[in-house]
Design a protein around this motif. Structure first.
Motif, PDB file in Angstrom:
ATOM      1  N   PHE A 106       0.798  -1.223   0.000  1.00  0.00           N
ATOM      2  CA  PHE A 106       0.000   0.000   0.000  1.00  0.00           C
ATOM      3  C   PHE A 106       0.830   1.272   0.000  1.00  0.00           C
ATOM      4  O   PHE A 106       0.269   2.358   0.126  1.00  0.00           O
ATOM      5  N   GLN A 125      -8.155  -2.380   7.477  1.00  0.00           N
ATOM      6  CA  GLN A 125      -8.683  -2.511   6.123  1.00  0.00           C
ATOM      7  C   GLN A 125      -7.566  -2.874   5.135  1.00  0.00           C
ATOM      8  O   GLN A 125      -7.743  -3.715   4.257  1.00  0.00           O
ATOM      9  N   MET A 126      -6.399  -2.250   5.293  1.00  0.00           N
ATOM     10  CA  MET A 126      -5.276  -2.552   4.410  1.00  0.00           C
ATOM     11  C   MET A 126      -4.749  -3.965   4.652  1.00  0.00           C
ATOM     12  O   MET A 126      -4.369  -4.677   3.712  1.00  0.00           O
ATOM     13  N   GLN A 128      -6.515  -6.551   5.727  1.00  0.00           N
ATOM     14  CA  GLN A 128      -7.472  -7.501   5.171  1.00  0.00           C
ATOM     15  C   GLN A 128      -7.338  -7.592   3.657  1.00  0.00           C
ATOM     16  O   GLN A 128      -7.383  -8.685   3.079  1.00  0.00           O
ATOM     17  N   ARG A 129      -7.146  -6.456   3.011  1.00  0.00           N
ATOM     18  CA  ARG A 129      -6.979  -6.446   1.553  1.00  0.00           C
ATOM     19  C   ARG A 129      -5.700  -7.176   1.149  1.00  0.00           C
ATOM     20  O   ARG A 129      -5.675  -7.906   0.163  1.00  0.00           O
ATOM     21  N   THR A 130      -4.640  -7.008   1.932  1.00  0.00           N
ATOM     22  CA  THR A 130      -3.381  -7.698   1.658  1.00  0.00           C
ATOM     23  C   THR A 130      -3.563  -9.205   1.769  1.00  0.00           C
ATOM     24  O   THR A 130      -3.076  -9.971   0.928  1.00  0.00           O
ATOM     25  N   GLU A 132      -6.264 -10.871   1.288  1.00  0.00           N
ATOM     26  CA  GLU A 132      -7.047 -11.302   0.118  1.00  0.00           C
ATOM     27  C   GLU A 132      -6.162 -11.448  -1.110  1.00  0.00           C
ATOM     28  O   GLU A 132      -6.292 -12.413  -1.881  1.00  0.00           O
ATOM     29  N   ILE A 133      -5.251 -10.477  -1.315  1.00  0.00           N
ATOM     30  CA  ILE A 133      -4.357 -10.520  -2.479  1.00  0.00           C
ATOM     31  C   ILE A 133      -3.417 -11.716  -2.393  1.00  0.00           C
ATOM     32  O   ILE A 133      -3.243 -12.463  -3.366  1.00  0.00           O
ATOM     33  N   THR A 136      -5.234 -14.916  -3.098  1.00  0.00           N
ATOM     34  CA  THR A 136      -5.487 -15.062  -4.533  1.00  0.00           C
ATOM     35  C   THR A 136      -4.249 -15.606  -5.246  1.00  0.00           C
ATOM     36  O   THR A 136      -4.352 -16.405  -6.177  1.00  0.00           O
ATOM     37  N   GLY A 166      -3.157  -6.682  -7.282  1.00  0.00           N
ATOM     38  CA  GLY A 166      -4.158  -5.878  -6.586  1.00  0.00           C
ATOM     39  C   GLY A 166      -4.673  -4.680  -7.348  1.00  0.00           C
ATOM     40  O   GLY A 166      -5.833  -4.298  -7.202  1.00  0.00           O
ATOM     41  N   TRP A 167      -3.831  -4.074  -8.203  1.00  0.00           N
ATOM     42  CA  TRP A 167      -4.232  -2.794  -8.770  1.00  0.00           C
ATOM     43  C   TRP A 167      -4.137  -2.674 -10.286  1.00  0.00           C
ATOM     44  O   TRP A 167      -4.650  -1.723 -10.851  1.00  0.00           O
TER      45      TRP A 167
END
Length: 223
Positions: A106, A125-126, A128-130, A132-133, A136, A166-167
């Motif tokens: 991030f 939040q960051m 949790q997103r990490t 998830e990535i 994946t 992620g992006w």
């Protein structure tokens, strides 16, 4: 088998770049189609890294044009490139070893919330997103809170690749993603590139001196 569309994602037309009296690129033109992996190969000093830096906004070309999905674009900075859905993974990984995976993923994209005029980091939040990535990507990390300096070479490369997972929305530029990795870790990275392309339907430009790696994953090769 992955189906490749003939839709042009990226078109490079007559790109030239000089550094003083040295010509780094001379009238380079090519196209990248949707959902394909293109190997970009050439001798040392051929201009591959210069081209990548132009496409990622680090350098501006002296001549030529760049088109993204048919529209002419100008990248004045790496921020411009990222905003248009282009992610770049450099050979040196560009990771901060004293930070963990969350902070590295991030960096420059921190999720913040304004509270009484203050910008407060949204760490949960960051994190949790990490997670998830990383999930994946099917990569095992001891913890996303572990500092990068304590990770293996393959794990560090996975964190770096997580940025385009992620992006990236249009295509990703991978500069020597298997450099300095062992055989097992290299195999995992190549498998990851193929899987992410299939799942996210991304176009990928792969720079590598190892032709065997290029042959394993590339649909087309540009010299």
């Amino acid at each position: 088998m992955v189906e490749i569309s003939m839709e042009t994602i990226l078109k490079v037309e007559g790109i030239s770049k000089n550094f003083g009296s040295v010509t780094a690129l001379n009238n380079v033109s090519f196209e990248i189609y949707k959902n394909e992996i293109v190997g970009l190969v050439g001798d040392n000093g051929a201009g591959k890294s210069t081209l990548i830096k132009i496409l990622s906004g680090n350098f501006q070309p002296d001549k030529g044009n760049i088109y993204l999905r048919g529209e002419k674009v100008i990248f004045n900075s790496t921020t411009d490139s990222r905003k248009m859905g282009i992610e770049t993974v450099y050979q040196d990984l560009s990771l901060c070893s004293n930070l963990n995976s969350v902070s590295n993923l991030f960096i420059g994209r921190e999720i913040v919330k304004n509270v009484l005029g203050l910008r407060i980091l949204q760490n949960k939040q960051m994190e949790q997103r990490t997670i998830e990535i990383i999930k994946t990507m099917d990569i095992n990390l001891p913890s996303v809170k572990e500092k990068v300096q304590f990770l293996s070479g393959g794990q560090r490369q996975a964190v770096s690749l997580g940025r385009f997972v992620g992006w990236s929305k249009n295509f990703a530029l991978l500069d020597e993603p298997t450099a300095a990795l062992g055989v097992r870790e290299t195999k995992k990275v190549l498998e990851l590139i193929l899987r992410i392309r299939k799942e996210k339907k991304l176009s990928i430009v792969l720079i590598s001196h190892n032709l065997q790696h290029v042959f394993e994953v590339a649909d087309r090769i540009i010299v």
